[in-house]
Each structure stands twice: as structure tokens, then as C-alpha cells.
Design a protein around this motif. Sequence first.
Motif, PDB file in Angstrom:
ATOM      1  N   ILE A 107       8.831   7.124  -7.478  1.00 39.38           N
ATOM      2  CA  ILE A 107       8.449   8.345  -7.685  1.00 39.38           C
ATOM      3  C   ILE A 107       9.067   9.027  -8.577  1.00 39.38           C
ATOM      4  N   ALA A 108       8.674   9.739  -9.562  1.00 42.59           N
ATOM      5  CA  ALA A 108       9.436  10.525 -10.634  1.00 42.59           C
ATOM      6  C   ALA A 108       9.868  12.097  -9.688  1.00 42.59           C
ATOM      7  N   VAL A 109      11.203  12.357  -9.789  1.00 38.75           N
ATOM      8  CA  VAL A 109      11.600  13.532  -9.127  1.00 38.75           C
ATOM      9  C   VAL A 109      12.026  14.555 -10.009  1.00 38.75           C
ATOM     10  N   HIS A 110      11.776  15.731  -9.684  1.00 37.82           N
ATOM     11  CA  HIS A 110      12.213  16.828 -10.485  1.00 37.82           C
ATOM     12  C   HIS A 110      13.918  17.217 -10.169  1.00 37.82           C
ATOM     13  N   HIS A 111      14.541  17.183 -11.248  1.00 32.21           N
ATOM     14  CA  HIS A 111      15.931  17.250 -11.340  1.00 32.21           C
ATOM     15  C   HIS A 111      16.502  18.684 -10.379  1.00 32.21           C
ATOM     16  N   MET A 112      15.644  19.701 -10.696  1.00 23.60           N
ATOM     17  CA  MET A 112      16.121  20.853  -9.820  1.00 23.60           C
ATOM     18  C   MET A 112      15.468  20.743  -8.639  1.00 23.60           C
ATOM     19  N   GLU A 113      14.435  19.961  -8.206  1.00 23.22           N
ATOM     20  CA  GLU A 113      14.076  20.121  -6.662  1.00 23.22           C
ATOM     21  C   GLU A 113      15.234  19.359  -6.038  1.00 23.22           C
ATOM     22  N   GLY A 114      15.807  18.301  -6.731  1.00 25.13           N
ATOM     23  CA  GLY A 114      16.713  17.566  -6.255  1.00 25.13           C
ATOM     24  C   GLY A 114      17.899  18.492  -5.812  1.00 25.13           C
ATOM     25  N   HIS A 115      18.332  19.320  -6.708  1.00 22.73           N
ATOM     26  CA  HIS A 115      19.362  20.251  -6.369  1.00 22.73           C
ATOM     27  C   HIS A 115      19.126  21.246  -5.206  1.00 22.73           C
ATOM     28  N   LEU A 116      17.871  21.551  -5.313  1.00 15.07           N
ATOM     29  CA  LEU A 116      17.295  22.664  -4.439  1.00 15.07           C
ATOM     30  C   LEU A 116      17.614  22.013  -2.776  1.00 15.07           C
ATOM     31  N   LEU A 117      17.147  20.929  -2.808  1.00 20.67           N
ATOM     32  CA  LEU A 117      17.097  20.169  -1.356  1.00 20.67           C
ATOM     33  C   LEU A 117      18.520  19.490  -1.181  1.00 20.67           C
ATOM     34  N   ALA A 118      19.428  19.625  -2.001  1.00 25.45           N
ATOM     35  CA  ALA A 118      20.646  19.065  -1.702  1.00 25.45           C
ATOM     36  C   ALA A 118      21.498  19.361  -0.469  1.00 25.45           C
ATOM     37  N   PRO A 119      21.363  20.844  -0.115  1.00 22.57           N
ATOM     38  CA  PRO A 119      22.133  21.151   1.086  1.00 22.57           C
ATOM     39  C   PRO A 119      21.522  20.661   2.483  1.00 22.57           C
ATOM     40  N   LEU A 120      20.264  20.372   2.320  1.00 24.49           N
ATOM     41  CA  LEU A 120      19.543  19.544   3.447  1.00 24.49           C
ATOM     42  C   LEU A 120      20.194  18.106   3.866  1.00 24.49           C
ATOM     43  N   LEU A 121      21.126  17.746   3.022  1.00 17.10           N
ATOM     44  CA  LEU A 121      21.779  16.488   3.228  1.00 17.10           C
ATOM     45  C   LEU A 121      23.042  16.948   4.339  1.00 17.10           C
ATOM     46  N   LYS A 331       9.873  14.128 -18.554  1.00  9.99           N
ATOM     47  CA  LYS A 331       9.499  15.785 -18.751  1.00  9.99           C
ATOM     48  C   LYS A 331      10.564  16.500 -19.193  1.00  9.99           C
ATOM     49  N   PRO A 332      11.238  16.703 -20.485  1.00  6.17           N
ATOM     50  CA  PRO A 332      12.460  17.316 -20.535  1.00  6.17           C
ATOM     51  C   PRO A 332      12.246  18.895 -20.160  1.00  6.17           C
ATOM     52  N   ARG A 333      10.957  19.311 -20.257  1.00  7.42           N
ATOM     53  CA  ARG A 333      10.772  20.576 -19.711  1.00  7.42           C
ATOM     54  C   ARG A 333       9.711  20.429 -18.504  1.00  7.42           C
ATOM     55  N   TRP A 334      10.064  21.063 -17.299  1.00  7.42           N
ATOM     56  CA  TRP A 334       9.147  20.904 -16.205  1.00  7.42           C
ATOM     57  C   TRP A 334       9.195  21.839 -15.469  1.00  7.42           C
ATOM     58  N   PRO A 335       8.249  23.059 -15.585  1.00  8.95           N
ATOM     59  CA  PRO A 335       8.361  23.869 -14.332  1.00  8.95           C
ATOM     60  C   PRO A 335       8.405  23.481 -12.903  1.00  8.95           C
ATOM     61  N   LEU A 336       9.290  24.073 -12.163  1.00 12.53           N
ATOM     62  CA  LEU A 336       9.472  23.778 -10.768  1.00 12.53           C
ATOM     63  C   LEU A 336       7.964  23.984 -10.089  1.00 12.53           C
ATOM     64  N   ASP A 337       7.296  24.811 -10.396  1.00 11.17           N
ATOM     65  CA  ASP A 337       6.036  25.360  -9.471  1.00 11.17           C
ATOM     66  C   ASP A 337       4.963  24.415  -9.923  1.00 11.17           C
ATOM     67  N   GLU A 338       4.872  23.266 -10.628  1.00  9.83           N
ATOM     68  CA  GLU A 338       3.963  22.504 -10.872  1.00  9.83           C
ATOM     69  C   GLU A 338       4.051  21.463  -9.938  1.00  9.83           C
ATOM     70  N   LEU A 339       4.845  21.101  -9.082  1.00 12.22           N
ATOM     71  CA  LEU A 339       5.269  20.127  -8.183  1.00 12.22           C
ATOM     72  C   LEU A 339       4.135  20.361  -6.987  1.00 12.22           C
TER      73      LEU A 339
END
Length: 347
Positions: A107-121, A331-339
Amino acid sequence: MKILGIETSCDETGVAVYDTNSGLLAHCLYSQVALHADYGGVVPELASRDHVRKLLPLVEEVLTQAKVDKSQIDGIAYTAGPGLIGALLVGSCVGRAIALALDVPAIAVHHMEGHLLAPLLEKDPPSFPFVALLVSGGHTQLVRVDAIGEYTLMGESLDDAAGEAFDKAAKMLDLDYPGGPQIAKLAELGDSKRFTFPRPMTDRPGLDFSFSGLKTYTLNTIQAHARDDGLPDEQTCADIAAAFQEAVVETLAIKCRRAIQATGFKTLVMAGGVAANKRLREKLTQELARFNARVFYARNEFCTDNGAMIAYAGAQRLQAGQTDDASVKVKPRWPLDELPTVGKAQQ
């Protein structure tokens, strides 16, 4: 599920193994900071070539550390954007190739979603819903998060991101790259009250940011106190660094307070490289305590780019049955709300 995560969006090569039952098993990171330092910033072509050299050895290393054979991997997660297109293609191609060889989903992961969820670790993770402050070299955004994939953009930078502003201010003061940690270190020696820097866009309603004017103000202050070598004396440089950092920190805190008040939420998640800034953590904790709200953030090693956050984010989506086809798409540009929505994260 055991998920192999790959991060190559910019100048760090990160790999990790995350187990949905046991948590993070291992992670490895190689930073290219020394490679790009002489240029004062990331050189995309050099970044891509270094990912090619380092990625597969890191995959082998992380599997060894996790004590996991490649045959035990159940899925691959890789950063597909946003980021540098060449760097993204390296991780995406390698991730897709490994998934094909092992006959597992990817699965392709959105870089900023990764950052956003990092505190869940962390051992004490935040609960949904919350407001997220995504603050890095390329992004400054306030996002309403109701669940994984349920993101509403509340505000963003109209020009320079906060991290980019730190880097540019550091360059003005002849500090090494990356600039954020260098400014923070110098600011500890300075008096933040000697100079009064503007708090951009805080005198008007809304949650958007703008740091380009603050950058110009910093340059003008440096030039006004410069000596023959083009820089102020050491103490003045420290005072300028302290005033600049305080202006950025207070601006972010004011906007975060407004977002918390607008949503009524009691949780703020701070993520991205600038989230490691000690003064920002202190200020946000103090500011939000007035509203009985709490700030969550990842440990410092997971604030910057890393494979662990990609493995975790990918694991949530793979576990929910989401996969991507075999084509390599970045996707060099990828709006977060498209996920697409996933729902509540699995701990």
C-alpha cells in the motif's frame, strides 16, 4: 500482520517492521544530512542516488534486528508522497518489487499521515478525535482528525512552512544545515525579549499561517546590526535566534489554541520535524492547559522522517483490507483530505 515500512520521501532512508499484535519490532534510519550540508539544503538527485545505495542494506538490517524472516512479512507499506519525485520512486519501486517477490499486498502511504499517526506508536497514545498540528520543513497545517482517513484541513501556511523558515533564518545567521536544531541551540544563549518580532496573521481571524514576512524581518534585523563581516556579534546573533524562535512558537501556539476552541476538542497532536523543538512543546503545553487540553507528540526520533510511522500507517490500512494495484505511482503533491477513511486505529 507483520508490515515492512519504507520511507524515502526526502533526505532520510527509513525502514521498520511493525506487528499489529506486538507493536514496533525494529526500525533503522540513515540520514543524509552530512551529504547535503555543504549545499545548505537537499539536492534531489543526490538524495535519490543515496536512497538507491542505502535502502536494501537497511531492509536486511531491520529484518535481522526484528528477528523476522522475509517469508514472515505480511505486507509492504511505502511512502508514495508528498515528497521529492525521484526519492519517492526509489522507495515505491523497491517496495513494489519486494511485495511482488513475496506475493504479499502493498500500500502507498501518505507521508504526512505517517507523521500525524506517529504519536500513536507511544505507550500513552492520543484518542480520536483530535486536532493535529503538522509542522515540518515542507508543511505547516492544522487538521481536524476524527479517525484515520477522516481529515479536515482547518488552516495551512500560505507561503513558507515553519521548518523552511527555520532553515532560511539559520542560513542568514551562517548556521549549519538543517537549521531548526541550530536555531534552537543558539536561541538557548539569547534573550528573546531584546527584539520584538512580528507574530504573522495573529491579528486577524482564521487558522492560516504565513512566515515569509517574518523571514524578511529577520534579515532586516541582521543587516541592521551587522559588522564588517556581514553578521552581528555573537550575542546579538543569539538574541535574534531567540526572538525568531519565540515568534514562530507563539504564532503556532495562538493558532493551535484557536483550533482547539473552534472544535471543542481536548487533544492536540503535534507531528513533524519541528515538533521536536523543545520551546514549542513547552509553549503548547502551557497554552492548552488553560483549556484543560493536552498535547501529544512522538519521541524525537519519530518526529523526523522514519520508517516506523510508515509501517504503522500502512498496517492500519492493510489490516482494514485496503491495498493498491501493482503499478508504481507516486504523488509529489498529495492533499491529505483525498485519503479514504479507515476508522479507529488498531493499537
